[in-house]
Scaffold this active site. Structure first.
Site, PDB file in Angstrom:
ATOM      1  N   ASP A 146      23.491  41.054  49.649  1.00  0.00           N
ATOM      2  CA  ASP A 146      23.207  42.123  50.613  1.00  0.00           C
ATOM      3  C   ASP A 146      24.455  42.632  51.327  1.00  0.00           C
ATOM      4  O   ASP A 146      24.427  43.706  51.931  1.00  0.00           O
ATOM      5  CB  ASP A 146      22.196  41.643  51.655  1.00  0.00           C
ATOM      6  CG  ASP A 146      20.836  41.356  51.057  1.00  0.00           C
ATOM      7  OD1 ASP A 146      20.367  42.184  50.257  1.00  0.00           O
ATOM      8  OD2 ASP A 146      20.251  40.310  51.367  1.00  0.00           O
ATOM      9  N   MET A 191      17.271  45.896  46.140  1.00  0.00           N
ATOM     10  CA  MET A 191      17.148  45.030  47.310  1.00  0.00           C
ATOM     11  C   MET A 191      17.929  45.589  48.495  1.00  0.00           C
ATOM     12  O   MET A 191      18.788  46.444  48.341  1.00  0.00           O
ATOM     13  CB  MET A 191      17.619  43.619  46.965  1.00  0.00           C
ATOM     14  CG  MET A 191      16.706  42.872  46.016  1.00  0.00           C
ATOM     15  SD  MET A 191      17.315  41.195  45.663  1.00  0.00           S
ATOM     16  CE  MET A 191      15.950  40.555  44.687  1.00  0.00           C
ATOM     17  N   GLY A 192      17.629  45.058  49.670  1.00  0.00           N
ATOM     18  CA  GLY A 192      18.282  45.496  50.903  1.00  0.00           C
ATOM     19  C   GLY A 192      17.259  45.719  51.985  1.00  0.00           C
ATOM     20  O   GLY A 192      16.640  46.783  52.056  1.00  0.00           O
ATOM     21  N   GLN A 304      18.694  41.818  39.633  1.00  0.00           N
ATOM     22  CA  GLN A 304      19.941  42.326  40.205  1.00  0.00           C
ATOM     23  C   GLN A 304      20.794  41.226  40.837  1.00  0.00           C
ATOM     24  O   GLN A 304      21.972  41.436  41.109  1.00  0.00           O
ATOM     25  CB  GLN A 304      19.662  43.432  41.221  1.00  0.00           C
ATOM     26  CG  GLN A 304      18.783  43.052  42.390  1.00  0.00           C
ATOM     27  CD  GLN A 304      18.143  44.244  43.062  1.00  0.00           C
ATOM     28  OE1 GLN A 304      18.809  45.095  43.646  1.00  0.00           O
ATOM     29  NE2 GLN A 304      16.821  44.332  42.990  1.00  0.00           N
TER      30      GLN A 304
END
Length: 424
Positions: A146, A191-192, A304
């Site tokens: 992240d 993602m995030g 990922q």
């Protein structure tokens, strides 16, 4: 980091926690390799199986017994070789148990490879041991795809992840271009949760000087989503090109701060909501605004953070160096800190490993600077690309077996337990 004379010796324990990254095992390899160099200061080198749960359950393996070939292969092996966990230390009994286990095995060096929550655990363990008068050196090793840990310029794992994201977006663009007739929208969910670093990394798929390259729209959690503005931007892209590629972070929010995609009920062990579903939400927005437009959802999911075959050599090397630097700092007498990457101000890319207090890292979040986000709120500027491009450079030399990458598997020679069983 200033060298100090070590006045005590003992055994070293390393653990991994949270979501794995493509290079989390490179940091483990760095810890093992560096620890082997300090025979006068470090006795045994142990690994805790499944993070702090492994400490509480006294599940330790002998890492010094692993072959050098296995340690080398760790650099390009996905997943967490020691096993991970998302256990949150809450009870007084948990900390008392950790200290009991540390004393039983003479653990004097502890390195936790992890992100925000893991470093919070590192700090609490260091503080508790200090309060009980037990001398131990605790140095955290950063890990998160992240890229949201504060202080450090970037986090090990991030470069490899965005290299994979950018590669995937570029490949999807070729696929979309071959099928589109001014009527195809491909939505990629990455993602995030609270920071859009991963989604922003997709812009590296753009070739220099080619304004029509995808991604055409990038949606970050830092910017409140506006459905009307989004639909209008899609219209503009489709009027000029055969297709439109959108990259959206899973943590996208509306103006009231509500998540647009919720992938399940409840929260995880650290109170974070379970996310997923932004793709479908955006698909509904597009289909509600246009007739005859096809939409495709592409949720990259966990792949990922596992795509070591598309890893960045820069990222691997820095992850290894971070693990090694943690050991060197602990032997030098440092504790209660985490390794951070500092970028040198030079004409070429170079970094150095430094230390930062865990107080300023645990439970903090670094977001994409507003100045790096386009005025439209749906693009990322050149400042970001200048920052991120060096992080994806270089390709590791993979070892193949029967046409597929060969990965490390630890032999896992378990250490004899010395304490009574513990109920989590």
């Amino acid at each position: 980091m200033e060298e100090m004379t070590n006045t005590f010796s003992g055994n070293l324990l390393v653990a991994q926690s949270g979501g794995p990254t493509p290079v989390i095992n490179a940091s483990l390899a760095g810890v093992i390799s560096a620890a082997l160099q300090f025979e006068d200061d470090i006795g045994e080198i142990y690994g805790a199986v499944n993070g702090v749960e492994g400490i509480l359950n006294e599940n330790f393996i002998d890492l010094a017994a692993e072959s050098q070939q296995t340690v080398r292969l760790l650099n390009t092996t996905p997943g967490a070789a020691l096993g991970s966990c998302r256990y949150k230390l809450r009870k007084e009994e948990d900390f008392a148990r950790i200290l009991e286990v540390f004393k039983a095995h003479n653990i004097r060096y502890f390195h936790y490879i992890g992100g925000n929550d893991s470093q919070d655990s590192s700090k609490k363990i260091a503080d508790y041991c200090a309060a009980q008068g037990y001398e131990i050196r605790v140095i955290g090793v950063p890990k998160t795809i992240d890229n949201d840990l504060p202080v450090t310029d970037h986090c090990p794992g991030y470069g490899s992840t965005i290299k994979y994201i950018a590669t995937t977006v570029r490949e999807l663009t070729f696929d979309s271009a071959s099928l589109g007739r001014h009527n195809l929208v491909t939505i990629v969910e990455v993602m995030g949760r609270g920071a859009g670093w991963i989604a922003a990394g997709s812009v590296l798929a753009k070739r220099k000087g080619v304004e029509t390259d995808a991604p055409h729209i990038v949606l970050l959690p830092e910017v409140a989503f506006n459905a009307e503005a989004f639909a209008e931007r899609v219209r503009e892209v489709l009027s000029a090109q055969t297709h439109c590629v959108v990259v959206a972070a899973e943590g996208l929010k509306d103006a009231e701060g509500n998540y647009l995609g919720v992938g399940g009920a409840g929260v995880d062990a650290f109170g974070h909501p379970t996310l997923g579903g932004v793709c479908e939400y955006l698909k509904n927005v597009v289909e509600g605004a246009f007739d005859g437009v096809k939409t495709r959802c592409c949720r990259l999911g966990h792949v990922q953070r596992t795509a070591s075959h598309c890893g960045s050599l820069t990222d691997i090397n820095e992850a290894f160096e971070a693990g090694a630097a943690a050991v060197k700092a602990a032997v030098a007498g440092e504790s209660g800190k985490m390794i951070v990457i500092v970028r040198d101000e030079r004409d070429y890319y170079s970094v150095r490993m430094e230390l930062s207090e865990l107080d300023g890292i645990a439970n903090c979040e670094k977001v994409v600077p507003a100045s790096w986000i386009g005025e439209d709120g749906m693009s990322v500027g050149t400042q970001f690309s200048k920052y991120a491009l060096p992080l994806i450079l270089g390709e590791p030399k993979l070892v193949y077996e029967n046409g597929l990458p060969k990965y490390a598997e630890l032999a896992r020679h378990f250490i004899e337990k010395k304490c009574e069983p513990y109920n989590l």
